[in-house]
Design an enzyme around this catalytic site. Structure first.
Site, short mmCIF file in Angstrom:
data_model
loop_
_atom_site.label_atom_id
_atom_site.label_comp_id
_atom_site.label_asym_id
_atom_site.label_seq_id
_atom_site.Cartn_x
_atom_site.Cartn_y
_atom_site.Cartn_z
CE LYS A 71 7.82 100.96 50.37
NZ LYS A 71 6.84 102.03 50.58
CG ASP A 107 3.21 101.83 50.29
OD1 ASP A 107 3.06 101.76 51.52
OD2 ASP A 107 4.31 101.63 49.74
P1 NDP Z 1 13.22 108.66 46.85
O1 NDP Z 1 14.62 108.80 47.34
O2 NDP Z 1 12.88 107.58 45.89
O3 NDP Z 1 12.78 110.05 46.12
C1 NDP Z 1 13.06 111.27 46.72
C2 NDP Z 1 12.27 112.38 46.03
O4 NDP Z 1 12.43 113.56 46.80
C3 NDP Z 1 12.74 112.71 44.61
O5 NDP Z 1 11.66 113.16 43.86
C4 NDP Z 1 13.74 113.85 44.88
O6 NDP Z 1 13.91 114.73 43.80
C5 NDP Z 1 13.03 114.58 45.99
N1 NDP Z 1 13.91 115.36 46.84
C6 NDP Z 1 14.81 114.89 47.74
N2 NDP Z 1 15.44 115.92 48.36
C7 NDP Z 1 14.93 117.06 47.84
C8 NDP Z 1 15.16 118.44 48.07
N3 NDP Z 1 16.06 118.86 48.98
N4 NDP Z 1 14.45 119.33 47.36
C9 NDP Z 1 13.54 118.94 46.46
N5 NDP Z 1 13.26 117.65 46.19
C10 NDP Z 1 13.95 116.71 46.87
O7 NDP Z 1 12.32 108.59 48.16
P2 NDP Z 1 10.87 107.91 48.32
O8 NDP Z 1 10.03 108.35 47.18
O9 NDP Z 1 11.01 106.46 48.55
O10 NDP Z 1 10.32 108.52 49.69
C11 NDP Z 1 9.83 109.86 49.77
C12 NDP Z 1 9.25 110.11 51.15
O11 NDP Z 1 8.00 109.43 51.31
C13 NDP Z 1 10.15 109.59 52.27
O12 NDP Z 1 10.32 110.66 53.16
C14 NDP Z 1 9.37 108.48 52.92
O13 NDP Z 1 9.59 108.45 54.31
C15 NDP Z 1 7.92 108.86 52.61
N6 NDP Z 1 7.02 107.69 52.58
C16 NDP Z 1 5.98 107.64 53.47
C17 NDP Z 1 5.10 106.57 53.49
C18 NDP Z 1 3.99 106.53 54.50
O14 NDP Z 1 3.46 105.45 54.77
N7 NDP Z 1 3.59 107.65 55.05
C19 NDP Z 1 5.25 105.44 52.55
C20 NDP Z 1 6.35 105.59 51.62
C21 NDP Z 1 7.21 106.68 51.67
P3 NDP Z 1 15.01 114.42 42.64
O15 NDP Z 1 14.35 113.48 41.67
O16 NDP Z 1 15.29 115.75 42.05
O17 NDP Z 1 16.20 113.81 43.32
#
Ligand code: NDP
Length: 286
Positions: A71, A107
């Site tokens: 994205k 989004d």
């Molecule tokens: P990213 O990989 O960019 O970011 C992941 C985030 O989750 C970070 O803030 C990370 O923290 C945190 N995280 C991951 N694992 C853990 C854990 N075990 N405990 C605590 N925090 C955790 O992912 P995206 O932002 O791209 O996507 C996030 C979610 O949003 C996805 O599941 C995606 O499917 C969903 N989504 C849904 C949409 C919809 O239309 N409904 C649209 C877009 C996304 P840290 O910084 O510490 O690593």
């Protein structure tokens, strides 16, 4: 090299991974309901091949959606970007017109519409707690600031990422939102922010897989007035909300409305959201 699976595939979703995507089912329901012959496919595009795919799309497609991890990278590869996508620093919808590629972000619209339908929540003047600081959280946060939210608190496992996001949000021109960054371990401040907000948005990727641990100590959420989880599954956060009678919704309405807006951008027609919703529910139940 990218190859079209069928001549009438004119739209697609790209991602890495992409096999799990339910967008083809949802979008093809919209194309069929509109009596259009074009169809929507999917392409597995690894980051190193993104530029090559963009040129393939320029020659062969009318539009495409992008999901993780493309994205933000798309911004540098297209001919024009809408102000919404630039503000969110994220492109999820690309339109091919003539020989030019236009990038948009639906989004924010999807999330805003989902929050309104789920809880009657309006972003303008609203107080929001955002769990996560990754791509999805960032796009949402920029939308909240752009749309005049009163307060946004970002809570993230890696606090430096929450702080960096809040610094970037504070730099948005005309921003008038009170901004706070917290780490998951700042339990008292996090619980207080959650008790004082209008809605909590779960935007971490934790909960995508069945045995994922919750993204933070769930007890912090006990006073939440409403919880929206961007993931379209029963995550630990959603289960906690249900167990504690907290109004909650999963991410499928967001997915539906971002997709409906993409369809309208491409075809200049309203999308058949009821048909899309049925197709989405069926695809997700499999
Ligand atoms: P990213 O990989 O960019 O970011 C992941 C985030 O989750 C970070 O803030 C990370 O923290 C945190 N995280 C991951 N694992 C853990 C854990 N075990 N405990 C605590 N925090 C955790 O992912 P995206 O932002 O791209 O996507 C996030 C979610 O949003 C996805 O599941 C995606 O499917 C969903 N989504 C849904 C949409 C919809 O239309 N409904 C649209 C877009 C996304 P840290 O910084 O510490 O690593």
């Amino acid at each position: 090299m990218f190859v079209k699976e069928a001549e009438n595939i004119k739209y697609a979703v790209i991602g890495d991974p992409v096999a799990h995507s339910v967008s083809p089912a949802m979008q093809n329901a919209a194309f069929m309901a509109a009596g259009l012959s074009e169809r929507y496919g999917k392409y597995h595009v690894v980051p190193e091949k993104l530029a090559e795919f963009v040129e393939f799309a320029r020659r062969n497609l009318l539009g495409f959606n992008a999901t993780v991890p493309h994205k933000s990278a798309l911004i540098g590869l297209l001919d024009e970007i809408t102000p919404e996508a630039l503000a969110a620093r994220s492109v999820n919808t690309v339109t091919v017109r003539g020989n030019r590629l236009y990038g948009d972000s639906t989004d924010g619209y999807g999330l805003e519409t989902a929050l309104k339908e789920s809880f009657g929540f309006n972003i303008a003047g609203g107080r929001i707690v955002l769990l996560g600081a990754g791509g999805a959280a960032q796009a949402a946060a920029f939308e909240f600031v752009r749309r005049g939210a009163a307060e946004v608190t970002v809570i993230n496992r890696t606090v430096s990422k929450a702080e960096a996001l809040v610094r970037a949000l504070a730099a948005v021109e005309g921003a008038n939102t009170a901004l706070t960054a917290l780490g998951n371990d700042e339990i008292n401040q996090a619980a207080a922010a959650i008790a004082a907000c209008d809605v909590v948005i779960q935007a971490t990727s934790s909960g995508l897989h069945p045995d994922d641990a919750p993204p933070l100590a769930l007890e912090i959420l006990r006073e939440a007035p409403a919880i929206f989880d961007m993931i379209y599954k029963n995550t630990p956060v959603l289960q906690f909300a249900k167990n504690n009678n907290i109004p909650c919704a999963d991410g499928r309405l967001m997915l539906l409305h971002q997709g409906a807006k993409s369809f309208s951008i491409w075809t200049m027609r309203p999308a058949a959201t009821a048909a899309m919703r049925d197709a989405l529910d069926e695809a997700l139940s499999k």
